[in-house]
Design an enzyme around this catalytic site. Structure first.
Site, PDB file in Angstrom:
ATOM      1  CG  ASN A 148      -1.761   1.184   1.381  1.00  0.00           C
ATOM      2  OD1 ASN A 148      -1.826   2.010   0.474  1.00  0.00           O
ATOM      3  ND2 ASN A 148      -2.435   1.312   2.520  1.00  0.00           N
ATOM      4  CD1 TRP A 149       3.493   0.947  -2.794  1.00  0.00           C
ATOM      5  CD2 TRP A 149       3.652   2.078  -4.719  1.00  0.00           C
ATOM      6  NE1 TRP A 149       4.220   0.179  -3.674  1.00  0.00           N
ATOM      7  CE2 TRP A 149       4.337   0.855  -4.860  1.00  0.00           C
ATOM      8  CE3 TRP A 149       3.616   2.953  -5.799  1.00  0.00           C
ATOM      9  CZ2 TRP A 149       4.974   0.476  -6.046  1.00  0.00           C
ATOM     10  CZ3 TRP A 149       4.250   2.581  -6.987  1.00  0.00           C
ATOM     11  CH2 TRP A 149       4.925   1.354  -7.102  1.00  0.00           C
ATOM     12  CE  LYS A 150      -0.225   3.303   4.676  1.00  0.00           C
ATOM     13  NZ  LYS A 150      -0.210   3.443   6.107  1.00  0.00           N
TER      14      LYS A 150
ATOM     15  CG  HIS B  94      -5.895   1.490   5.213  1.00  0.00           C
ATOM     16  ND1 HIS B  94      -5.506   2.437   6.128  1.00  0.00           N
ATOM     17  CD2 HIS B  94      -4.823   0.671   5.032  1.00  0.00           C
ATOM     18  CE1 HIS B  94      -4.245   2.209   6.481  1.00  0.00           C
ATOM     19  NE2 HIS B  94      -3.814   1.138   5.835  1.00  0.00           N
TER      20      HIS B  94
ATOM     21  CD  GLU C 132      -3.158   5.276   6.851  1.00  0.00           C
ATOM     22  OE1 GLU C 132      -3.116   5.326   5.615  1.00  0.00           O
ATOM     23  OE2 GLU C 132      -2.222   4.848   7.553  1.00  0.00           O
TER      24      GLU C 132
ATOM     25  CD  GLU D 236      -3.516  -2.950   7.386  1.00  0.00           C
ATOM     26  OE1 GLU D 236      -2.418  -3.166   6.900  1.00  0.00           O
ATOM     27  OE2 GLU D 236      -4.157  -1.914   7.198  1.00  0.00           O
TER      28      GLU D 236
ATOM     29  N   GLY E 100       2.129   2.041  10.806  1.00  0.00           N
ATOM     30  CA  GLY E 100       3.041   3.177  10.653  1.00  0.00           C
ATOM     31  C   GLY E 100       3.685   3.628  11.945  1.00  0.00           C
TER      32      GLY E 100
ATOM     33  CB  SER F  18       5.115  -1.971  12.072  1.00  0.00           C
ATOM     34  OG  SER F  18       4.587  -0.683  12.331  1.00  0.00           O
TER      35      SER F  18
ATOM     36  N   GLY G 122       2.771  -1.253   4.387  1.00  0.00           N
ATOM     37  CA  GLY G 122       2.736   0.170   4.066  1.00  0.00           C
ATOM     38  C   GLY G 122       4.148   0.687   3.812  1.00  0.00           C
ATOM     39  N   GLY G 123       4.744   1.277   4.841  1.00  0.00           N
ATOM     40  CA  GLY G 123       6.049   1.947   4.720  1.00  0.00           C
ATOM     41  C   GLY G 123       7.108   1.116   4.004  1.00  0.00           C
TER      42      GLY G 123
HETATM   43  C1  PEP Z   1      -0.846  -0.112   6.137  1.00  0.00           C
HETATM   44  O1  PEP Z   1      -0.989   1.083   5.978  1.00  0.00           O
HETATM   45  O2  PEP Z   1      -1.683  -0.887   5.663  1.00  0.00           O
HETATM   46  C2  PEP Z   1       0.303  -0.582   6.893  1.00  0.00           C
HETATM   47  C3  PEP Z   1       0.305  -1.803   7.323  1.00  0.00           C
HETATM   48  O3  PEP Z   1       1.314   0.354   7.106  1.00  0.00           O
HETATM   49  P1  PEP Z   1       2.747   0.057   7.776  1.00  0.00           P
HETATM   50  O4  PEP Z   1       3.286  -1.213   7.162  1.00  0.00           O
HETATM   51  O5  PEP Z   1       3.573   1.255   7.435  1.00  0.00           O
HETATM   52  O6  PEP Z   1       2.515  -0.094   9.244  1.00  0.00           O
END
Ligand code: PEP
Length: 266
Positions: A34-36, A115, A117, A185, A191, A229, A250-251
């Site tokens: 997920n590049w956001k 998600h 967010e 999640e 994040g 994470s 994500g990151g």
């Molecule tokens: C996400 O946004 O779905 C996610 C899991 O982010 P991160 O890996 O950065 O915690």
């Protein structure tokens, strides 16, 4: 039914028993990035190209909408394209929205829905997530429906109830074993660098597996991803946990070397 000898990779007796009993998902793991809202067009192209053509796992990358076109061209055949959200309408006067048929036409095969967010910054409810998922299924997209509790909900011990309520309300009746993926999640792990313990992950994935078993046919084929994470250095042990059929990243999906290490770990 597959027999023990039909599997390409060595299978432990306990895994063989789980496969026999339909308790273990025997598909490849799914690693979704997920590049956001990150990067520019050149970054998106470079990142898609740098991932090559992985074959040990199913891989999906979800860039921002406006980068879908360039990523569709730059990525290899072995990587699927996904979007980060879609509208609950197919077309019309909905300024700023993007519909599921539009995503399909751009080459998407997956869409992330619900998600945390979106749920928190855009006040999206589970009912809206289900409406979006219906549209996505009708367009032929696989939905990655996200669920997860906040830190306060976990501290209060109501995480199972929160997640099963989200599942019950977010999964529409159009869902089946082919078009549904669940991503667990925990909101407090996204994040933040905080990862759920392996026991937290195992327990919640078992709760989700049980929920799916009661609601859907052939539910053992539905992949349950962990997200929060996931990094190059913790991916291996998380992906080896029972009922963890992949990861939503994500990151670490923004760095080709890290994302490739996670794919390798699958
Ligand atoms: C996400 O946004 O779905 C996610 C899991 O982010 P991160 O890996 O950065 O915690």
């Amino acid at each position: 039914m597959k027999l023990w000898g039909d599997y390409k990779h060595p299978v432990l007796p306990c895994q063989a028993l789980m496969m026999y009993e339909g308790l273990m998902n025997t598909q490849k793991k799914l690693i979704a990035g997920n590049w956001k809202m990150n990067g520019n067009l050149a970054d998106a192209k470079a990142l898609a190209e740098a991932l090559g053509n992985p074959s040990n796992a199913d891989v999906c990358i979800c860039p921002p909408y406006v980068h879908l076109g360039v990523v569709a061209t730059a990525k290899s055949q072995g990587i699927a394209l996904g979007a980060q959200d879609c509208s609950l309408k197919d077309n019309g006067a909905f300024t700023g929205d993007i519909s599921a048929p539009m995503l399909k036409e751009m080459g998407c095969s997956y869409v992330i829905l619900g998600h945390s967010e979106r749920r928190s910054y855009h006040a999206e409810s589970s009912t809206q997530v289900a409406e979006k998922a219906k549209k996505a299924h009708a367009a032929g997209l696989v939905t990655i429906i996200c669920v997860g509790e906040t830190e306060e909900e976990r501290v209060s011990g109501i995480q199972n109830q929160v997640v099963t309520t989200q599942l019950a309300k977010s999964i529409p009746d159009t869902a089946n074993a082919q078009n549904l993926v669940i991503a667990y999640e925990p909101v407090w792990a996204i994040g933040t660098g905080k990862t759920a313990t392996l026991d937290d992950i195992k327990d919640m994935h078992a709760v989700i597996r049980e929920f799916l078993k009661e609601k859907l046919d052939n539910s053992s084929a539905i992949r349950i991803l962990y997200g929060g994470s996931v990094k190059a250095d913790n991916a291996k042990e998380i992906l080896a946990a029972p009922n963890v059929d992949g990861a939503l990243v994500g990151g670490a999906s923004l760095k080709a070397d890290q994302f490739l290490t996670i794919i390798d770990a699958a």
